[in-house]
Design an enzyme around this catalytic site. Structure first.
Site, PDB file in Angstrom:
ATOM      1  N   GLN A 175      -5.407 -28.596  -3.120  1.00  0.00           N
ATOM      2  CA  GLN A 175      -4.083 -28.228  -2.623  1.00  0.00           C
ATOM      3  C   GLN A 175      -4.134 -27.944  -1.121  1.00  0.00           C
ATOM      4  O   GLN A 175      -5.073 -27.302  -0.638  1.00  0.00           O
ATOM      5  CB  GLN A 175      -3.569 -26.993  -3.351  1.00  0.00           C
ATOM      6  CG  GLN A 175      -3.383 -27.190  -4.846  1.00  0.00           C
ATOM      7  CD  GLN A 175      -2.604 -26.053  -5.459  1.00  0.00           C
ATOM      8  OE1 GLN A 175      -1.396 -25.941  -5.279  1.00  0.00           O
ATOM      9  NE2 GLN A 175      -3.286 -25.193  -6.171  1.00  0.00           N
ATOM     10  N   HIS A 187       0.323 -19.686   2.401  1.00  0.00           N
ATOM     11  CA  HIS A 187       0.953 -18.436   1.982  1.00  0.00           C
ATOM     12  C   HIS A 187       1.405 -17.646   3.198  1.00  0.00           C
ATOM     13  O   HIS A 187       0.621 -17.443   4.127  1.00  0.00           O
ATOM     14  CB  HIS A 187       0.010 -17.607   1.110  1.00  0.00           C
ATOM     15  CG  HIS A 187      -0.275 -18.263  -0.206  1.00  0.00           C
ATOM     16  ND1 HIS A 187      -1.429 -18.990  -0.426  1.00  0.00           N
ATOM     17  CD2 HIS A 187       0.463 -18.357  -1.333  1.00  0.00           C
ATOM     18  CE1 HIS A 187      -1.388 -19.480  -1.659  1.00  0.00           C
ATOM     19  NE2 HIS A 187      -0.262 -19.124  -2.227  1.00  0.00           N
ATOM     20  N   LYS A 193      11.882 -21.192  -6.834  1.00  0.00           N
ATOM     21  CA  LYS A 193      11.257 -22.096  -5.874  1.00  0.00           C
ATOM     22  C   LYS A 193      12.167 -23.274  -5.540  1.00  0.00           C
ATOM     23  O   LYS A 193      13.128 -23.567  -6.260  1.00  0.00           O
ATOM     24  CB  LYS A 193       9.918 -22.615  -6.407  1.00  0.00           C
ATOM     25  CG  LYS A 193      10.003 -23.288  -7.780  1.00  0.00           C
ATOM     26  CD  LYS A 193       8.628 -23.727  -8.261  1.00  0.00           C
ATOM     27  CE  LYS A 193       8.714 -24.387  -9.646  1.00  0.00           C
ATOM     28  NZ  LYS A 193       7.478 -25.082 -10.026  1.00  0.00           N
ATOM     29  N   HIS A 211       5.041 -18.931  -1.033  1.00  0.00           N
ATOM     30  CA  HIS A 211       4.033 -19.939  -1.346  1.00  0.00           C
ATOM     31  C   HIS A 211       4.540 -21.309  -0.912  1.00  0.00           C
ATOM     32  O   HIS A 211       5.724 -21.617  -1.062  1.00  0.00           O
ATOM     33  CB  HIS A 211       3.769 -20.010  -2.856  1.00  0.00           C
ATOM     34  CG  HIS A 211       3.399 -18.714  -3.497  1.00  0.00           C
ATOM     35  ND1 HIS A 211       2.180 -18.509  -4.108  1.00  0.00           N
ATOM     36  CD2 HIS A 211       4.091 -17.554  -3.668  1.00  0.00           C
ATOM     37  CE1 HIS A 211       2.136 -17.289  -4.619  1.00  0.00           C
ATOM     38  NE2 HIS A 211       3.287 -16.687  -4.357  1.00  0.00           N
ATOM     39  N   CYS A 249      -3.417 -18.189  -4.401  1.00  0.00           N
ATOM     40  CA  CYS A 249      -2.580 -17.100  -3.900  1.00  0.00           C
ATOM     41  C   CYS A 249      -3.206 -15.713  -4.075  1.00  0.00           C
ATOM     42  O   CYS A 249      -3.131 -14.895  -3.142  1.00  0.00           O
ATOM     43  CB  CYS A 249      -1.185 -17.169  -4.517  1.00  0.00           C
ATOM     44  SG  CYS A 249      -1.111 -17.636  -6.243  1.00  0.00           S
ATOM     45  N   ASP A 288      -2.736 -25.671   0.597  1.00  0.00           N
ATOM     46  CA  ASP A 288      -2.019 -24.460   0.221  1.00  0.00           C
ATOM     47  C   ASP A 288      -1.649 -23.595   1.428  1.00  0.00           C
ATOM     48  O   ASP A 288      -2.393 -23.525   2.411  1.00  0.00           O
ATOM     49  CB  ASP A 288      -2.877 -23.640  -0.744  1.00  0.00           C
ATOM     50  CG  ASP A 288      -2.062 -23.036  -1.869  1.00  0.00           C
ATOM     51  OD1 ASP A 288      -0.826 -23.141  -1.830  1.00  0.00           O
ATOM     52  OD2 ASP A 288      -2.671 -22.469  -2.795  1.00  0.00           O
ATOM     53  N   ARG A 314      -8.454 -26.739 -13.271  1.00  0.00           N
ATOM     54  CA  ARG A 314      -7.646 -26.358 -14.436  1.00  0.00           C
ATOM     55  C   ARG A 314      -8.100 -27.163 -15.645  1.00  0.00           C
ATOM     56  O   ARG A 314      -8.259 -28.379 -15.563  1.00  0.00           O
ATOM     57  CB  ARG A 314      -6.158 -26.588 -14.147  1.00  0.00           C
ATOM     58  CG  ARG A 314      -5.661 -25.691 -13.009  1.00  0.00           C
ATOM     59  CD  ARG A 314      -4.219 -25.939 -12.631  1.00  0.00           C
ATOM     60  NE  ARG A 314      -3.862 -25.145 -11.461  1.00  0.00           N
ATOM     61  CZ  ARG A 314      -2.686 -25.216 -10.837  1.00  0.00           C
ATOM     62  NH1 ARG A 314      -1.756 -26.050 -11.278  1.00  0.00           N
ATOM     63  NH2 ARG A 314      -2.450 -24.463  -9.775  1.00  0.00           N
TER      64      ARG A 314
END
Length: 475
Positions: free
Chosen positions: A215, A219, A301, A347, A168, A217, A197
């Site tokens: 991911q 946005h 979320k 997100h 992000c 992902d 991670r």
């Protein structure tokens, strides 16, 4: 919080407790495991005993049968048997390696997710895998997740970098790279990219918890009055994908902040955002429940929970509202009045972590993947060498088959087993690899211009001239 008291013993737990063992119906001791006192590996190792109890023997048997089914579907077991992925001590724990078959499966799922979002106005972006630590300090992630960062030290100029744990802040920088106006809003980005991670080794498990997670992902940068429409758009994408993969039973957890001092941003903005996601859940007819303390540090979320084939529930997709990062990065666009206005950031990940999704999907299907996404969709098995010229003709026909649903431009993936082994062994080998369609070709098929088709629950003979339409209409 609840307390349970038995005699002089008081326990802080969810409970309930029973007065004596005779109150327990059917039970079974399951396993033992080591546990450090208070979770401190420097303290003494204790023994933890696990058991289950039910009111009746029938309920216990149902539970044990389900456990046995879960063991048979274990994605780690199937991943090895179906040659999908592996791990190497030399590469490191939590860093999966995908074989050609596993890579095809993950790319099919990723491409399908991207295609759904591309159809809804999302554009692909690309970001590097390392970044200066300053980016995460500016976004607020460093203060919250600094211990999970893999640090990279430049030997040239001494700069501190990190392998990116999320995307992000990077997407926010793309938005901020040039002036924006209200006519461009909303701006929608998508990227399938690997993040890293530093999870503790004891928390790693197969594909469910890894150190390198990919991911799908998304946005969205939008105006406040566009939030409702953007959430509706994303909910539609989630429903379509999980219906396609056979996990259409979805619940939504509305994850709110708690009273803890671990969240960033103004409380009033949080309350407004929480009202908005609840209204969105109602407007989209979601089966939802509310959970305090489950929000991200920057906003509330919607976490989607999907039920698999044996009744287990898994967290999958997510939609998150974020008023914090636009503020911290000073993101703006020019509105109709010529004034700077702050966007809202939404997100979203449809699959979530692709690795974790695959762990769920492999176990949900038991390795019998839908025809459209199976790594090997079809295998031709020969009875003997007399049919090789006929098999060549079949190959030519199949090589021109392109599936268009649910993923467009999906070339048929097939192989031919011409080995000298017995027909029974070749069929068993194809079945053990859970190939959706097996075509058995013998002299009688050649003479009649047919193929003998075998699927998981179907055996039939089909004319060669009809095979293309048959395959294109398989679910």
């Amino acid at each position: 919080i609840s307390f349970y008291q038995l005699g002089d013993f008081t326990d802080l737990c969810k409970g309930p407790h029973v007065g004596s063992a005779k109150e327990i119906g059917a039970f079974k001791l399951m396993r033992v495991a080591g546990a450090y006192w208070r979770g401190d590996e420097k303290k003494a190792m204790l023994t933890r005993i696990y058991g289950v109890a039910f009111e009746t023997e029938e309920e216990l048997k149902t539970y044990l049968d389900r456990l046995e089914e879960a063991r048979a579907r274990d994605h780690r077991k199937l991943g090895k048997e179906l040659d999908l992925f592996c791990f190497s001590d030399l590469v490191g724990a939590g860093l999966p390696l995908f074989s050609p078959r596993g890579t095809m499966l993950r790319e099919m799922m990723s491409n399908y997710s991207l295609s759904l979002r591309g159809r809804s106005g999302f554009e692909k972006v690309w970001t590097p895998h390392i970044t200066k630590v300053d980016l995460y300090k500016a976004s607020g992630h460093y203060a919250k997740f600094g211990a999970e960062l893999f640090m990279v030290h430049s030997q040239v100029n001494g700069e501190e970098f990190a392998l990116k744990p999320m995307n992000c802040p990077h997407h926010a920088q793309i938005f901020a790279s040039r002036p924006r106006t209200y006519k461009e809003m909303p701006v929608r980005y998508m990227e399938a990219t690997t993040d890293y991670r530093d999870e503790k080794s004891g928390e790693l498990g197969g594909l469910s918890r890894v150190r390198s997670l990919t991911q799908d992902d998304t946005h969205v940068f939008c105006r406040k009055n566009q939030i409702e429409a953007e959430i509706k758009n994303l909910v539609g994408i989630v429903r379509e994908l999980y219906t396609t993969v056979g996990m259409s039973k979805l619940r939504a957890r509305l994850s709110y902040r708690s009273d803890e001092d671990k969240y960033l941003g103004d409380t009033e903005l949080w309350e407004m955002a929480q009202r908005q996601i609840k209204n969105a859940a109602i407007d989209n007819n979601l089966d939802f429940f509310e959970a305090e303390g489950e929000a991200a540090f920057y906003g509330p979320k919607i976490d989607f929970m999907a039920e698999d084939a044996i009744g287990r529930e898994h967290q999958v997709a997510t939609i998150q509202l974020d008023f914090v990062q636009p503020e911290r990065f000073d993101l703006t666009f020019v509105n109709e009045k010529g004034e700077k206005e702050r966007p809202v950031m939404v997100h979203h990940a449809t699959l979530g972590s692709i690795e974790r999704f695959l762990s769920v999907f492999i176990e949900h299907t038991g390795g019998w993947f839908p025809f459209w996404c199976a790594p090997e969709q079809l295998r031709i098995v020969t009875v003997n060498d007399e049919v090789l010229d006929y098999v060549s003709e079949i190959e030519k026909i199949l090589s021109e088959v392109v599936l268009e649903k649910p993923l467009k431009h999906n070339d048929l993936r097939f192989t031919v087993d011409k080995s000298d082994e017995s027909l029974g062994k070749k069929i068993r080998r194809a079945t053990s690899m859970k190939i959706p369609v097996v075509l058995i070709v013998g002299p009688k098929d050649k003479e009649a211009r047919t193929v003998s088709l075998r699927m998981k629950d179907v055996e039939k003979t089909i004319e060669l001239r009809k095979i293309v339409d048959f395959l294109k209409n398989l679910d």
